[in-house]
Scaffold this active site. Structure first.
Site, PDB file in Angstrom:
ATOM      1  N   ASP A   1      45.822  25.220  53.732  1.00 39.13           N
ATOM      2  CA  ASP A   1      46.996  26.483  52.841  1.00 39.13           C
ATOM      3  C   ASP A   1      46.977  25.420  51.844  1.00 39.13           C
ATOM      4  OD1 ASP A   1      48.653  28.485  52.234  1.00 39.13           O
ATOM      5  OD2 ASP A   1      50.721  27.699  53.642  1.00 39.13           O
TER       6      ASP A   1
ATOM      7  N   LYS B   1      47.319  34.386  36.667  1.00 39.33           N
ATOM      8  CA  LYS B   1      46.419  34.266  36.456  1.00 39.33           C
ATOM      9  C   LYS B   1      46.329  33.882  34.684  1.00 39.33           C
ATOM     10  CE  LYS B   1      44.304  35.464  40.563  1.00 39.33           C
ATOM     11  NZ  LYS B   1      43.602  34.887  40.686  1.00 39.33           N
TER      12      LYS B   1
ATOM     13  N   ASN C   1      38.829  29.499  45.019  1.00 43.07           N
ATOM     14  CA  ASN C   1      38.619  30.422  45.282  1.00 43.07           C
ATOM     15  C   ASN C   1      40.789  31.555  46.009  1.00 43.07           C
ATOM     16  OD1 ASN C   1      37.923  33.395  45.551  1.00 43.07           O
ATOM     17  ND2 ASN C   1      37.617  33.004  47.718  1.00 43.07           N
TER      18      ASN C   1
ATOM     19  N   VAL D   1      37.006  44.387  41.901  1.00 46.38           N
ATOM     20  CA  VAL D   1      35.983  43.925  43.078  1.00 46.38           C
ATOM     21  C   VAL D   1      36.339  44.750  44.656  1.00 46.38           C
ATOM     22  CG1 VAL D   1      34.865  42.127  44.190  1.00 46.38           C
ATOM     23  CG2 VAL D   1      35.387  42.062  41.786  1.00 46.38           C
TER      24      VAL D   1
ATOM     25  N   TYR E   1      51.404  38.928  38.863  1.00 44.53           N
ATOM     26  CA  TYR E   1      50.047  38.412  39.647  1.00 44.53           C
ATOM     27  C   TYR E   1      49.421  38.172  37.929  1.00 44.53           C
ATOM     28  CZ  TYR E   1      45.127  38.433  40.399  1.00 44.53           C
ATOM     29  OH  TYR E   1      43.879  38.986  40.787  1.00 44.53           O
TER      30      TYR E   1
END
Length: 272
Positions: free
Chosen positions: A77, A174, A104, A203, A170
């Site tokens: 984690d 990023k 990732n 995606v 979010y």
């Protein structure tokens, strides 16, 4: 799964992939295996990793390179400071010298707008997408500096290029990944360490299911009327970046479906 580029440079390299239990992480681990690399699969959901490990074994067999073929699973984690800080001691002997780190692990939670944000979601996104990535990088960059070799590949997002309403936190996470990756590349430009930011658009993975807290019906609407990217499409770009000649660094890649030109520019078919 097939690739059109030479992967000889990846033969017997050691690759560590976080978030490897599904989606882009799993597809990336499998493709590195096909390319003849040795792979460490790390993720929170340890029970899923055995399945991906078997897919790696089969991919290596089908790829027929005769290289690589070593795999390890690691319950990790990236929000757990102790697990990250002690990760080097948890690696098997054959993986003591990691060549490629693929950061990732990441997620989006909720679509609330500012004023209605849920701070449990806010904290988890920032802890995973930003702090976890930074902490993992901190551990491995010192290993890479000692050897003057290595490759750090961060999985960013189109959300780090163009923000959108309902995704403020979010997107902020990023944007932070993009800034951190760019700064890191500038810190390491006088070394042989490469730094890349792979930024996917739409995606179809578990991403939207997680974002909608398990509501598959709402998650499916995200991809309605368009052929989105698949996890394998992003894996192709990650492995391609890692397989370049040592003097070539793929700094940034932005990948979108043909019918997407940004968060708001999505052409959806109305055909039934």
């Amino acid at each position: 799964m097939a690739t059109i580029f030479s992967t000889a440079r990846l033969h017997n390299k050691v690759v560590l992939v976080t978030g490897a239990s599904s989606g882009i992480g799993a597809a990336t681990a499998v493709l590195f295996s096909m390319a003849g690399a040795n792979v460490v699969l790390a993720a929170r959901r340890a029970e899923k990793l055995a399945e991906i490990e078997q897919a790696c074994i089969q991919a290596n067999k089908d790829g027929g390179t005769g290289k690589g073929g070593r795999y390890a699973t690691l319950s990790l984690d990236v929000n757990n400071h102790g697990q990250v800080d002690s990760i080097l001691s948890a690696l098997p002997d054959w993986a003591a010298q990691v060549d490629v780190l693929v950061n990732n692990a990441g997620l989006a939670l909720g679509t609330e707008r500012v004023g209605d944000l849920k701070f449990d979601d806010v904290d988890r996104m920032l802890d995973t997408n930003v702090r976890g990535l930074i902490r993992m990088t901190q551990v491995f960059v010192n290993m890479f500096k000692a050897r003057d070799a290595g490759h750090i590949i961060n999985v960013g997002s189109i959300a780090g290029v163009e923000p959108y309403p309902g995704g403020s936190v979010y997107c902020a996470s990023k944007f932070a990944v993009r800034a951190f990756t760019s700064a890191l590349m500038k810190e390491l430009y006088d070394t042989q360490i490469r730094v890349s930011n792979i930024q996917p658009g739409m995606v179809e993975t578990e991403f939207s299911i997680v974002r909608f807290h398990g509501d598959k019906q709402n998650a499916d609407k995200v991809y309605a009327g368009i052929e989105p990217l698949a996890a394998q499409d992003i894996a192709d770009e990650i492995v391609w970046a890692a397989s370049r000649a040592p003097h070539v660094n793929i700094a940034e890649v932005l990948i979108m479906p043909t019918n997407q030109a940004g968060p708001f520019h999505v052409a959806r078919s109305t055909a039934k």
